[in-house]
Motif scaffolding. Structure first.
Motif, mmCIF file in Angstrom:
data_model
loop_
_atom_site.group_PDB
_atom_site.id
_atom_site.type_symbol
_atom_site.label_atom_id
_atom_site.label_comp_id
_atom_site.label_asym_id
_atom_site.label_seq_id
_atom_site.Cartn_x
_atom_site.Cartn_y
_atom_site.Cartn_z
ATOM 1 N N ARG A 66 0.836 -1.211 0.000
ATOM 2 C CA ARG A 66 0.000 0.000 0.000
ATOM 3 C C ARG A 66 0.868 1.257 0.000
ATOM 4 O O ARG A 66 0.469 2.282 -0.529
ATOM 5 C CB ARG A 66 -0.885 0.038 1.247
ATOM 6 N N HIS A 69 2.442 1.693 -3.521
ATOM 7 C CA HIS A 69 1.305 2.064 -4.377
ATOM 8 C C HIS A 69 0.971 3.550 -4.184
ATOM 9 O O HIS A 69 0.828 4.297 -5.148
ATOM 10 C CB HIS A 69 0.087 1.199 -4.058
ATOM 11 N N HIS A 98 -4.845 8.508 0.568
ATOM 12 C CA HIS A 98 -6.082 7.923 0.032
ATOM 13 C C HIS A 98 -6.342 6.497 0.506
ATOM 14 O O HIS A 98 -7.473 6.064 0.591
ATOM 15 C CB HIS A 98 -6.119 8.018 -1.498
ATOM 16 N N ASP A 99 -5.290 5.739 0.848
ATOM 17 C CA ASP A 99 -5.485 4.346 1.253
ATOM 18 C C ASP A 99 -5.233 4.105 2.743
ATOM 19 O O ASP A 99 -5.115 2.954 3.171
ATOM 20 C CB ASP A 99 -4.569 3.427 0.425
ATOM 21 N N ASP A 192 -4.844 6.998 -9.019
ATOM 22 C CA ASP A 192 -4.953 5.739 -8.272
ATOM 23 C C ASP A 192 -5.199 4.585 -9.257
ATOM 24 O O ASP A 192 -4.491 3.576 -9.254
ATOM 25 C CB ASP A 192 -6.112 5.867 -7.269
HETATM 26 MG MG MG Z 1 -5.312 3.100 -4.007
#
Ligand code: MG
Length: 375
Positions: A66, A69, A98-99, A192
């Motif tokens: 994550r 990413h 965002h994550d 994303d």
């Molecule tokens: Mg994402």
């Protein structure tokens, strides 16, 4: 052409809708830059390194996590906003955060937690990202959470059910009034998708679950494969894969910039509020690239995310998350003191929310260790 000044329709700090708790300005940093810095300093951000994107962290050192990413999302988004004259610090803050609300074990973890929470209001990872920055990070003496600006929070909350939107106050309003978020939020959202579509091709090939032959069914991939083959007939292995993927990213990012720039030139918007009032998202691909991008996404769903090997991991993840949730619901004392204290004060639904917060915050390896300890 690179612009130095912000466009009128960008997020301008002077026009920010501000923070929930008023703070004095920083001496040498802008407000969105400060948001970005708070996110990088957060505990949730550091945990992203041990959270699954598609492949569980311990399956190999080269797969995306994550964290990597999120860094890829940020760099794609920054490229786009720089050309469009949008706010780079803001898009970076949104991308890096965002994550933050993702559970351990990727989508399998989130789906399972949502099922466990079905009688208690459900679980959505987007909403959870906002909960992390608004409530769950405990760092500052003067306020709960990170006290980020409205614009960063608006970007983090990508989707949200109407029921939840009603409870969120001004940050939920746009889902009820069908308004758009600012352009920086729109860019982060598509960045994303660009990031995962491309890095999952790479990770899928690396894992031996996707083949170049099969991927050639996809127009986005096949066109770049042919271009690389023409230029380098003997290229093989990882270099061939990298060369194709970097060209795919370049193609879709360039298309996104050109298409969006043309729309913005056309619309001639005067402010971020005109962006919000506009009836649909402005940041977009051309029709052709949109079609190919969505097709690749569907291909990955069918051939990678639902691949037997990935499913094996998914099934284990489901079992672990269900078990953890049941244990903490049955006896909150299995959780650390602060969580246990809050859980014991509330009714079943409040207790479930605390358990969901605790489980969602776990890294893969911590969840596995807890599962083993409790079973
Ligand atoms: Mg994402």
């Amino acid at each position: 052409m690179l612009r130095s000044a912000l466009a009128p329709f960008a997020a301008h700090e002077e026009q920010s809708r501000g923070r929930v708790y008023t703070e004095a300005p920083a001496a040498y940093r802008g407000e969105f830059q400060r948001d970005r810095d708070r996110i990088v300093h957060s505990t949730g951000f550091r945990r992203l390194v041990y959270k699954t994107q598609v492949f569980v962290n311990h399956e190999g050192d080269h797969y995306r996590t994550r964290l990597t990413h999120s860094l890829e999302v940020a760099q794609i988004a920054r490229t786009v906003v720089r050309v469009l004259g949008l706010n780079e610090s803001l898009v970076e803050a949104i991308s890096l955060a965002h994550d933050l609300g993702h559970t351990p074990f990727g989508h399998a973890g989130q789906d399972t937690l949502n099922t466990c929470m079905r009688d208690y209001g459900g679980f959505e990872h987007n909403l959870q990202s906002l909960r992390v920055v608004d409530h769950l990070e405990v760092k500052y003496a003067d306020f709960p959470g990170l006290n980020l600006t409205f614009e960063t929070r608006e970007g983090i909350l990508k989707h949200c059910s109407t029921r939840n939107a009603r409870e969120l106050g001004e940050i939920g309003e746009r889902f009820l009034q069908r308004r758009q978020p600012g352009l920086e939020a729109q860019v982060a959202n598509i960045a994303d998708a660009i990031a995962y579509n491309n890095h999952d091709v790479d990770d899928g090939i690396r894992a031996g679950l996707l083949s170049i032959e099969k991927l050639r069914e996809q127009a986005l991939f096949d066109k770049q494969f042919s271009a690389v083959r023409r230029q380098y007939p003997d290229l093989e292995g990882r270099r061939l894969v990298y060369e194709i993927i970097r060209r795919m990213i370049n193609l879709v990012v360039t298309d996104l910039i050109d298409t969006t720039q043309a729309k913005l030139d056309d619309l001639n918007l005067a402010s971020i509020d005109e962006v919000r009032e506009y009836g649909s998202p402005i940041v977009s691909f051309s029709e052709q690239v949109q079609k190919e991008h969505v097709s690749l996404k569907g291909f990955l769903m069918k051939n990678l995310y639902k691949h037997d090997k990935v499913r094996e991991m998914t099934d284990k993840a489901q079992q672990m998350v269900e078990s953890l949730f049941a244990h903490y619901m049955a006896d909150p004392a299995h959780m650390p003191k602060e969580f246990c204290a809050t859980a014991s004060r509330g009714d079943a639904s409040e207790q479930a929310r605390v358990v969901a917060d605790y489980v969602a915050g776990m890294t893969d390896r911590y969840a596995i260790a807890e599962f083993e300890r409790l079973n």
